[in-house]
Design a protein around this motif. Structure first.
Motif, PDB file in Angstrom:
ATOM      1  N   GLU A 249       0.679  -1.397   0.346  1.00  0.00           N
ATOM      2  CA  GLU A 249      -0.704   0.061   0.087  1.00  0.00           C
ATOM      3  C   GLU A 249       0.717   1.427  -0.204  1.00  0.00           C
ATOM      4  N   THR A 250       0.320   2.674  -0.591  1.00  0.00           N
ATOM      5  CA  THR A 250       1.103   3.648  -0.297  1.00  0.00           C
ATOM      6  C   THR A 250       2.089   3.847   0.667  1.00  0.00           C
ATOM      7  N   SER A 251       0.909   4.159   1.751  1.00  0.00           N
ATOM      8  CA  SER A 251       1.709   4.025   3.139  1.00  0.00           C
ATOM      9  C   SER A 251       2.593   3.567   3.582  1.00  0.00           C
ATOM     10  N   GLU A 252       2.628   1.861   3.171  1.00  0.00           N
ATOM     11  CA  GLU A 252       3.265   0.678   3.574  1.00  0.00           C
ATOM     12  C   GLU A 252       4.482   1.294   2.833  1.00  0.00           C
ATOM     13  N   TRP A 253       4.840   1.508   1.654  1.00  0.00           N
ATOM     14  CA  TRP A 253       5.610   1.605   0.045  1.00  0.00           C
ATOM     15  C   TRP A 253       6.261   3.014   1.040  1.00  0.00           C
ATOM     16  N   LYS A 254       6.063   3.773   1.866  1.00  0.00           N
ATOM     17  CA  LYS A 254       6.559   4.846   2.429  1.00  0.00           C
ATOM     18  C   LYS A 254       7.258   4.690   2.760  1.00  0.00           C
ATOM     19  N   ARG A 255       7.251   4.131   4.533  1.00  0.00           N
ATOM     20  CA  ARG A 255       7.901   3.800   5.316  1.00  0.00           C
ATOM     21  C   ARG A 255       9.488   2.606   4.658  1.00  0.00           C
ATOM     22  N   ILE A 256       9.032   1.753   3.640  1.00  0.00           N
ATOM     23  CA  ILE A 256       9.800   0.925   3.061  1.00  0.00           C
ATOM     24  C   ILE A 256      10.884   1.355   2.905  1.00  0.00           C
ATOM     25  N   ASN A 257      10.693   2.378   2.079  1.00  0.00           N
ATOM     26  CA  ASN A 257      11.679   3.620   1.077  1.00  0.00           C
ATOM     27  C   ASN A 257      12.479   4.110   1.706  1.00  0.00           C
ATOM     28  N   LEU A 258      11.567   4.248   3.396  1.00  0.00           N
ATOM     29  CA  LEU A 258      12.793   5.360   4.016  1.00  0.00           C
ATOM     30  C   LEU A 258      13.767   3.957   4.889  1.00  0.00           C
ATOM     31  N   ARG A 259      13.625   2.902   4.989  1.00  0.00           N
ATOM     32  CA  ARG A 259      14.073   1.836   5.837  1.00  0.00           C
ATOM     33  C   ARG A 259      15.033   1.346   4.394  1.00  0.00           C
ATOM     34  N   VAL A 260      15.069   1.494   3.277  1.00  0.00           N
ATOM     35  CA  VAL A 260      15.724   0.610   2.260  1.00  0.00           C
ATOM     36  C   VAL A 260      16.648   1.941   1.919  1.00  0.00           C
ATOM     37  N   PHE A 261      16.180   3.564   1.995  1.00  0.00           N
ATOM     38  CA  PHE A 261      17.238   4.678   1.389  1.00  0.00           C
ATOM     39  C   PHE A 261      17.324   5.046   2.522  1.00  0.00           C
ATOM     40  N   PRO A 262      18.095   5.062   3.401  1.00  0.00           N
ATOM     41  CA  PRO A 262      17.367   6.468   5.244  1.00  0.00           C
ATOM     42  C   PRO A 262      18.685   7.608   4.819  1.00  0.00           C
ATOM     43  N   VAL A 263      19.246   7.684   3.679  1.00  0.00           N
ATOM     44  CA  VAL A 263      20.685   8.816   4.136  1.00  0.00           C
ATOM     45  C   VAL A 263      19.816   9.071   2.158  1.00  0.00           C
ATOM     46  N   ARG A 264      19.524   8.814   1.583  1.00  0.00           N
ATOM     47  CA  ARG A 264      18.897   8.844   0.290  1.00  0.00           C
ATOM     48  C   ARG A 264      17.394  10.342   0.602  1.00  0.00           C
ATOM     49  N   ASN A 265      16.902   9.236   1.812  1.00  0.00           N
ATOM     50  CA  ASN A 265      15.945  10.914   2.188  1.00  0.00           C
ATOM     51  C   ASN A 265      15.749  11.157   2.835  1.00  0.00           C
ATOM     52  N   PHE A 266      16.871  10.953   3.703  1.00  0.00           N
ATOM     53  CA  PHE A 266      17.482  11.997   4.371  1.00  0.00           C
ATOM     54  C   PHE A 266      18.182  13.574   3.902  1.00  0.00           C
ATOM     55  N   ILE A 267      18.930  13.520   2.608  1.00  0.00           N
ATOM     56  CA  ILE A 267      19.133  14.469   1.977  1.00  0.00           C
ATOM     57  C   ILE A 267      17.483  14.821   0.688  1.00  0.00           C
ATOM     58  N   GLU A 268      17.370  14.473   0.676  1.00  0.00           N
ATOM     59  CA  GLU A 268      16.054  14.698  -0.213  1.00  0.00           C
ATOM     60  C   GLU A 268      14.911  15.934   0.616  1.00  0.00           C
ATOM     61  N   LYS A 269      14.921  15.574   1.998  1.00  0.00           N
ATOM     62  CA  LYS A 269      14.271  16.300   3.058  1.00  0.00           C
ATOM     63  C   LYS A 269      14.984  17.313   3.407  1.00  0.00           C
ATOM     64  N   ALA A 270      16.824  17.017   3.895  1.00  0.00           N
ATOM     65  CA  ALA A 270      17.032  18.441   3.518  1.00  0.00           C
ATOM     66  C   ALA A 270      17.256  19.448   2.904  1.00  0.00           C
ATOM     67  N   LYS A 271      17.493  19.047   1.810  1.00  0.00           N
ATOM     68  CA  LYS A 271      16.899  19.726   0.631  1.00  0.00           C
ATOM     69  C   LYS A 271      16.420  20.616   0.436  1.00  0.00           C
ATOM     70  N   SER A 272      15.226  19.479   0.300  1.00  0.00           N
ATOM     71  CA  SER A 272      13.618  20.685   0.231  1.00  0.00           C
ATOM     72  C   SER A 272      13.836  21.588   1.313  1.00  0.00           C
ATOM     73  N   LEU A 273      13.875  21.384   2.606  1.00  0.00           N
ATOM     74  CA  LEU A 273      13.653  22.639   3.580  1.00  0.00           C
ATOM     75  C   LEU A 273      14.632  23.693   3.540  1.00  0.00           C
ATOM     76  N   ILE A 274      16.235  23.691   2.781  1.00  0.00           N
ATOM     77  CA  ILE A 274      17.240  24.668   2.615  1.00  0.00           C
ATOM     78  C   ILE A 274      16.553  25.110   0.893  1.00  0.00           C
ATOM     79  N   LEU A 275      15.620  23.985   0.063  1.00  0.00           N
ATOM     80  CA  LEU A 275      15.267  25.005  -0.790  1.00  0.00           C
ATOM     81  C   LEU A 275      14.359  26.118  -0.504  1.00  0.00           C
ATOM     82  N   SER A 276      13.355  25.365  -0.089  1.00  0.00           N
ATOM     83  CA  SER A 276      11.821  25.731  -0.302  1.00  0.00           C
ATOM     84  C   SER A 276      11.816  27.561   0.358  1.00  0.00           C
ATOM     85  N   PRO A 277      12.652  28.247   1.198  1.00  0.00           N
ATOM     86  CA  PRO A 277      12.610  28.869   2.154  1.00  0.00           C
ATOM     87  C   PRO A 277      13.628  29.880   0.713  1.00  0.00           C
ATOM     88  N   LEU A 278      14.453  29.627   0.415  1.00  0.00           N
ATOM     89  CA  LEU A 278      15.346  30.580  -0.966  1.00  0.00           C
ATOM     90  C   LEU A 278      14.890  30.753  -2.151  1.00  0.00           C
TER      91      LEU A 278
END
Length: 127
Positions: free
Chosen positions: A87-116
């Motif tokens: 399911e969509t919610s399960e997929w998000k959790r699994i994606n976070l579990r399998v690619f934790p660093v990639r997801n962290f970088i994408e989240k950090a990038k969006s937090l930095i670029l959003s105000p800019l």
């Protein structure tokens, strides 16, 4: 990697119930995640070639492998072929579990670029 438990002929010709039983027996005996995922991927190919009964073959095993076992290179390599098992919610959790660093970088990038983006002209923010 252990020896393959099936020949290509068996993977593409055995009945669904026989393959399910043998795959479960193989995994319970060896606990070999990489080989099991590769075999499940071969069954996905069989489904794509027209064997409709193999649509979500061994769904419980796939969910177990991706949610409860150690993340491996094989898992990262083939995860997207099993997206429709979740399911969509399960997929998000699994994606976070399998690619934790990639997801962290994408989240950090969006937090930095959003105000800019609000501060910069539209043309610059779009590039």
């Amino acid at each position: 990697m252990s020896e393959q438990p099936f020949t290509p002929n068996q993977i593409f010709n055995l009945s669904l119930s026989t393959i399910e039983q043998r795959m479960m027996d193989f995994y319970e005996e060896t606990q070999d995640n990489a080989t099991t995922i590769q075999l499940l991927l071969a069954l996905r190919v069989r489904y794509q070639l027209g064997a409709e009964e193999f649509a979500l073959v061994l769904k419980d095993l796939v969910k177990y492998l991706f949610t409860r076992t150690k993340v491996t290179k094989t898992m990262k390599k083939f995860i997207y072929f099993f997206q429709d098992y979740f399911e969509t919610s399960e997929w998000k959790r699994i994606n976070l579990r399998v690619f934790p660093v990639r997801n962290f970088i994408e989240k950090a990038k969006s937090l930095i670029l959003s105000p800019l983006a609000k501060l910069l002209p539209i043309e610059v923010a779009a590039t």
